[in-house]
Design an enzyme around this catalytic site. Structure first.
Site, PDB file in Angstrom:
ATOM      1  N   THR A 193       0.982  -1.235   0.087  1.00 12.34           N
ATOM      2  CA  THR A 193      -0.143  -0.119   0.076  1.00 12.34           C
ATOM      3  C   THR A 193       0.881   1.418  -0.027  1.00 12.34           C
ATOM      4  OG1 THR A 193      -1.675  -1.179   1.157  1.00 12.34           O
ATOM      5  CG2 THR A 193      -1.761   1.104   1.199  1.00 12.34           C
ATOM      6  N   LYS A 237      -6.690   1.466  -3.826  1.00 15.46           N
ATOM      7  CA  LYS A 237      -6.151   0.815  -2.417  1.00 15.46           C
ATOM      8  C   LYS A 237      -6.698   1.953  -1.248  1.00 15.46           C
ATOM      9  CE  LYS A 237      -5.105  -2.176   0.956  1.00 15.46           C
ATOM     10  NZ  LYS A 237      -3.907  -2.824   0.747  1.00 15.46           N
ATOM     11  N   LYS A 262       0.285   4.624   9.155  1.00 17.78           N
ATOM     12  CA  LYS A 262       0.718   4.742   7.806  1.00 17.78           C
ATOM     13  C   LYS A 262      -0.266   5.047   6.702  1.00 17.78           C
ATOM     14  CE  LYS A 262       1.756   0.948   5.453  1.00 17.78           C
ATOM     15  NZ  LYS A 262       0.970   0.934   4.183  1.00 17.78           N
TER      16      LYS A 262
END
Length: 314
Positions: free
Chosen positions: A106, A182, A250
């Site tokens: 990702t 995503k 994150k």
């Protein structure tokens, strides 16, 4: 080099870089489908485990990739992906021309586009292919893959995609699109987990029967996939990491960076990010992301299953 087509998996060599809970399941799925799979992980024990199951192991990413037709990178973020590709033991130096690199991390779409450009300049193929579904779906070969890249990259990657995924979404011919999809998923996932943890902790503060709360909500309009999936961790008092707090520190950080660059307000994602940051700061960063419920309990004095006031603050 093996001649790969959409219809033949014969003699396909696949290298998997990263044999954690996701990568190991993906490697196993490809091996089960008949691919010759070579695995590498920074932890030697992970490689040994895969070898004990009949896979092949490598001492470096470069060694794993040298005879591969397909290289699947299952690491955490764009920086780690860059190291896998271009670091001192990176795969780009040993991959054969025409080999496809499948990036499952990702990351910010701009990073994905940059890595794709640098990879393709070496006569290699790049497929931007982030994944969703968790370790259980990885083990079954039923991941959802959000992929973008050239038609040639898709064709070369097809044997691995077929083995790893229940559904492959082909989202465009340029890297970065898969990454953007995503991040939309991660925005929703992060907010939904935070909402689920807030709700179940408020229920605990109200003295409600939490098992009954779970039963009622999962049969009602307020349910979400994340409530249904994460609240059982809270009910069991088990915060063994399946997806950690730090993952959403994150990912929601990337969402905020993307939104800021577009001058786009994302207040719900921002509020959720602050809760993940608080949980990480409280020592829960490597624990399951359902630990947000423990943070709410710590702040409010609510009592959760398997916890005391002492154990809720680590």
């Amino acid at each position: 080099m093996s001649l790969l087509t959409e219809n033949s998996d014969a003699d396909v060599v696949a290298a998997v870089i990263g044999l954690g809970s996701m990568g190991l399941g993906m490697a196993r799925s490809m091996k089960r489908a008949g691919l010759d799979v070579v695995g590498y992980d920074i932890t030697a024990a992970a490689v040994d485990r895969f070898v004990a199951e009949g896979g092949r192991g490598a001492a470096t990413p470069a060694e794993a990739a040298k005879d591969a037709d397909i290289v699947v990178s299952v690491v955490v973020n764009g920086a780690q992906t860059e190291t896998v590709l271009f670091g001192p033991q990176g795969v780009a130096g040993t991959m054969k021309p025409g080999t496809v690199f499948i990036s499952s991390a990702t990351m910010d779409p701009t990073v994905a586009r940059d890595l794709a450009g640098r990879t393709e300049a070496l006569d290699l193929l790049y497929l931007d292919a982030p994944i969703s579904g968790g370790a259980a779906k990885a083990a079954l070969g039923e991941l959802t893959i959000m992929a973008s890249g050239s038609r040639h990259a898709f064709n070369r990657a097809r044997p691995a995609l077929n083995a790893m995924a229940g559904k492959v979404y082909e989202l465009g011919d340029a890297a970065g699109t898969g990454a953007a999809f995503k991040m939309i998923n991660q925005l929703l996932a992060g907010v939904h987990i935070a909402a689920a943890c807030e709700a179940i902790s408020l229920a605990a503060k109200q003295g409600l029967d939490l098992d009954k709360v779970y039963e009622v909500i999962t049969a009602s309009a307020g349910n979400s996939w994340m409530f249904e999936n994460r609240v059982p961790h809270v009910l069991a008092g088990d915060y063994t990491p399946l997806s950690s707090i730090e993952i959403f520190v994150k990912d929601l950080g990337i969402v905020q960076d993307m939104a800021r660059s577009e001058r786009y307000p994302a207040p719900l994602a921002a509020a959720a990010l602050q809760m993940y940051l608080a949980a990480a700061g409280a020592g829960m960063g490597r624990d399951d992301d359902s630990s947000l419920a423990r943070l709410y309990a710590q702040l409010s004095g609510a009592q959760l299953p398997g916890s005391t006031k002492e154990t809720q603050s680590r």
